[in-house]
Design a protein around this motif. Structure first.
Motif, short mmCIF file in Angstrom:
data_model
loop_
_atom_site.label_atom_id
_atom_site.label_comp_id
_atom_site.label_asym_id
_atom_site.label_seq_id
_atom_site.Cartn_x
_atom_site.Cartn_y
_atom_site.Cartn_z
N LEU A 54 6.87 -5.86 -15.48
CA LEU A 54 5.81 -5.43 -14.58
C LEU A 54 6.17 -5.71 -13.13
CD1 LEU A 54 2.66 -6.61 -16.54
CD2 LEU A 54 3.56 -4.31 -16.35
N LEU A 55 5.53 -4.97 -12.22
CA LEU A 55 5.80 -5.11 -10.79
C LEU A 55 4.93 -6.21 -10.19
CD1 LEU A 55 5.86 -1.34 -9.86
CD2 LEU A 55 7.80 -2.83 -10.18
N SER A 56 5.43 -6.82 -9.13
CA SER A 56 4.66 -7.85 -8.43
C SER A 56 3.56 -7.18 -7.61
CB SER A 56 5.58 -8.66 -7.53
OG SER A 56 6.08 -7.84 -6.49
N PRO A 57 2.52 -7.93 -7.22
CA PRO A 57 1.44 -7.33 -6.41
C PRO A 57 1.92 -6.78 -5.07
CG PRO A 57 0.75 -9.43 -7.31
CD PRO A 57 2.19 -9.28 -7.63
N GLU A 58 2.94 -7.43 -4.45
CA GLU A 58 3.46 -6.93 -3.18
C GLU A 58 4.12 -5.56 -3.36
OE1 GLU A 58 4.78 -10.00 -4.38
OE2 GLU A 58 3.14 -11.13 -3.51
N LYS A 59 4.88 -5.42 -4.46
CA LYS A 59 5.54 -4.13 -4.72
C LYS A 59 4.51 -3.06 -5.08
CE LYS A 59 9.78 -5.46 -4.18
NZ LYS A 59 10.64 -4.94 -3.14
N LEU A 60 3.44 -3.45 -5.76
CA LEU A 60 2.40 -2.47 -6.08
C LEU A 60 1.71 -1.97 -4.82
CD1 LEU A 60 0.79 -4.00 -9.28
CD2 LEU A 60 2.10 -1.89 -9.11
N GLU A 61 1.52 -2.86 -3.83
CA GLU A 61 0.91 -2.46 -2.57
C GLU A 61 1.83 -1.50 -1.80
OE1 GLU A 61 -1.42 -1.79 0.63
OE2 GLU A 61 -2.02 -2.69 -1.27
N LEU A 62 3.12 -1.82 -1.79
CA LEU A 62 4.08 -0.91 -1.13
C LEU A 62 4.11 0.44 -1.83
CD1 LEU A 62 7.19 -3.12 -0.31
CD2 LEU A 62 5.67 -1.99 1.28
N LEU A 63 4.08 0.40 -3.16
CA LEU A 63 4.12 1.65 -3.93
C LEU A 63 2.88 2.50 -3.65
CD1 LEU A 63 5.83 3.08 -6.03
CD2 LEU A 63 4.51 1.93 -7.79
N ALA A 64 1.73 1.84 -3.48
CA ALA A 64 0.50 2.58 -3.18
C ALA A 64 0.57 3.23 -1.80
CB ALA A 64 -0.71 1.64 -3.26
N ARG A 65 1.26 2.60 -0.86
CA ARG A 65 1.38 3.16 0.50
C ARG A 65 2.17 4.47 0.50
NH1 ARG A 65 1.24 -0.43 4.90
NH2 ARG A 65 1.36 1.48 6.09
N PHE A 66 3.01 4.68 -0.51
CA PHE A 66 3.78 5.92 -0.59
C PHE A 66 3.07 6.97 -1.45
CE2 PHE A 66 7.04 3.14 0.97
CZ PHE A 66 7.77 3.97 1.79
N GLY A 67 1.89 6.65 -1.97
CA GLY A 67 1.14 7.61 -2.77
C GLY A 67 0.51 8.68 -1.89
N LYS A 68 0.00 9.71 -2.53
CA LYS A 68 -0.59 10.83 -1.78
C LYS A 68 -2.02 10.54 -1.33
CE LYS A 68 2.00 14.62 -3.78
NZ LYS A 68 1.92 15.89 -4.48
N ARG A 69 -2.72 9.63 -2.01
CA ARG A 69 -4.14 9.46 -1.75
C ARG A 69 -4.48 8.19 -0.98
NH1 ARG A 69 -3.54 11.83 -6.64
NH2 ARG A 69 -4.63 13.82 -6.91
#
Length: 174
Positions: A54-69
């Motif tokens: 699983l991904l760490s919370p920091e990586k999940l936040e970065l990943l969300a920043r590259f999302g479309k929404r």
């Protein structure tokens, strides 16, 4: 003579794999067969491996920043500074493209260094990426970084051929 002829025809007619006669380095040995652990073959013990993947919370936040929404999403044309664990430790450039593939999401940065165009592709969830800082956002609404013009294309590959447009985008930083 007849025996040599028989050996030659047997060798030519055999279907067994023969070794490559010119180089021993060209022979690729088959990979060793490693059996799966017993709990995995039965279908148990998989839950102990999931937290490792699983991904760490920091990586999940970065990943969300590259999302479309995401309201403060990163768009092509933004200027980012990426800090990594290895060389180059810091790279600043214009986002040419974003490849959204879940945990394998990556983006392509381009910068001109010593009159040479340099492009580096970074994976958002890579353990080598420490931090991604937005220096100038391409359009949209948000508080982080300065505002720039929003690009009308998803992939800005045309900036490779026109360095004057590339410098115009990054000139807003100076």
């Amino acid at each position: 003579m007849l025996n040599a002829f028989r050996r030659c025809t047997q060798r030519l007619m055999s279907t067994a794999a023969q070794s490559y006669p010119f180089s021993k380095t060209a022979i690729i040995p088959p990979p060793p067969a490693v059996p799966a652990p017993e709990p995995a073959r039965v279908g148990k013990g998989l839950m102990s491996y999931l937290p490792q993947r699983l991904l760490s919370p920091e990586k999940l936040e970065l990943l969300a920043r590259f999302g479309k929404r995401h309201p403060e999403r990163i768009l092509p044309g933004s200027v980012l500074q990426v800090t990594t664990n290895h060389a180059p430790t810091s790279f600043t450039g214009v986002v040419l493209s974003i490849r959204r593939r879940g945990a394998d999401t990556s983006f392509l940065l381009r910068n001109v260094i010593n009159r040479t165009g340099v492009e580096v592709q970074f994976f958002v969830c890579s353990p080598h990426v420490k931090d991604i800082k937005v220096l100038m956002r391409a359009g949209g609404k948000g508080s982080e970084g300065r505002q720039g013009r929003r690009m009308r294309r998803a992939k800005l590959y045309y900036l490779r051929d026109s360095p004057d447009k590339m410098t115009a985008i990054s000139a807003g930083l100076r």
